[in-house]
Enzyme design. Sequence first.
Site, PDB file in Angstrom:
ATOM      1  CG  HIS A  12      -0.235  -0.114   2.522  1.00  0.00           C
ATOM      2  ND1 HIS A  12       0.292  -1.323   2.970  1.00  0.00           N
ATOM      3  CD2 HIS A  12       0.071   0.803   3.458  1.00  0.00           C
ATOM      4  CE1 HIS A  12       0.872  -1.121   4.143  1.00  0.00           C
ATOM      5  NE2 HIS A  12       0.757   0.154   4.459  1.00  0.00           N
ATOM      6  CB  CYS A  68       7.405  -1.751   0.474  1.00  0.00           C
ATOM      7  SG  CYS A  68       8.994  -1.957   1.286  1.00  0.00           S
ATOM      8  N   GLY A  73      11.380  -3.989   3.435  1.00  0.00           N
ATOM      9  CA  GLY A  73      10.582  -5.199   3.623  1.00  0.00           C
ATOM     10  C   GLY A  73      10.431  -6.009   2.353  1.00  0.00           C
ATOM     11  CG  HIS A 101      30.090  -3.324  -9.540  1.00  0.00           C
ATOM     12  ND1 HIS A 101      30.800  -2.596  -8.614  1.00  0.00           N
ATOM     13  CD2 HIS A 101      30.556  -2.937 -10.750  1.00  0.00           C
ATOM     14  CE1 HIS A 101      31.668  -1.815  -9.241  1.00  0.00           C
ATOM     15  NE2 HIS A 101      31.528  -1.996 -10.540  1.00  0.00           N
ATOM     16  NE  ARG A 139      34.171  -9.491  -6.050  1.00  0.00           N
ATOM     17  CZ  ARG A 139      34.779  -8.407  -6.445  1.00  0.00           C
ATOM     18  NH1 ARG A 139      34.088  -7.417  -6.989  1.00  0.00           N
ATOM     19  NH2 ARG A 139      36.077  -8.260  -6.283  1.00  0.00           N
TER      20      ARG A 139
END
Length: 146
Positions: A12, A68, A73, A101, A139
């Site tokens: 929301h 968000c 989150g 990267h 990586r």
Amino acid sequence: MKVTVIGLASDHAGYPLKEFVKRYLDEHGIAWKDFGTDSTASCDYADFGHPLALAVEAGECYPGIAICGSGEGISMTLNKHQGIRAGLCWIPEIAHLCRQHNDSNVLVMPGRFISEEMAASIMDEFLSTDFEGGRHQKRIEKIPVQ
């Protein structure tokens, strides 16, 4: 970056910025699929982040854009998926490095903390930057939990 259909998700708090993102993508002739939410009514970011992550992993969408309130989150939710590299970006330079990267496949933005103008600059950078590969590839290969 080779864009197919961009997957979108928000809670929301991210909904208003996600509506701007749709207009931006339409103006740039970029197809999108919205995994929700569809209003500012209180909801849980995970309910929309997980379907977006699954679609990106399955190749149904590439890349994703998620929003968000803080961006944290939904980033945490997305990054629980082994094939997702969601990067929280609040300025274009971070978006550039997330792509260059980290080969980020989901752009995350903090809906309560950036303007539409900043979001457009971030998306411009994210969508126009390619993964550099090379030393960064090893990586990336170490990220998934074995």
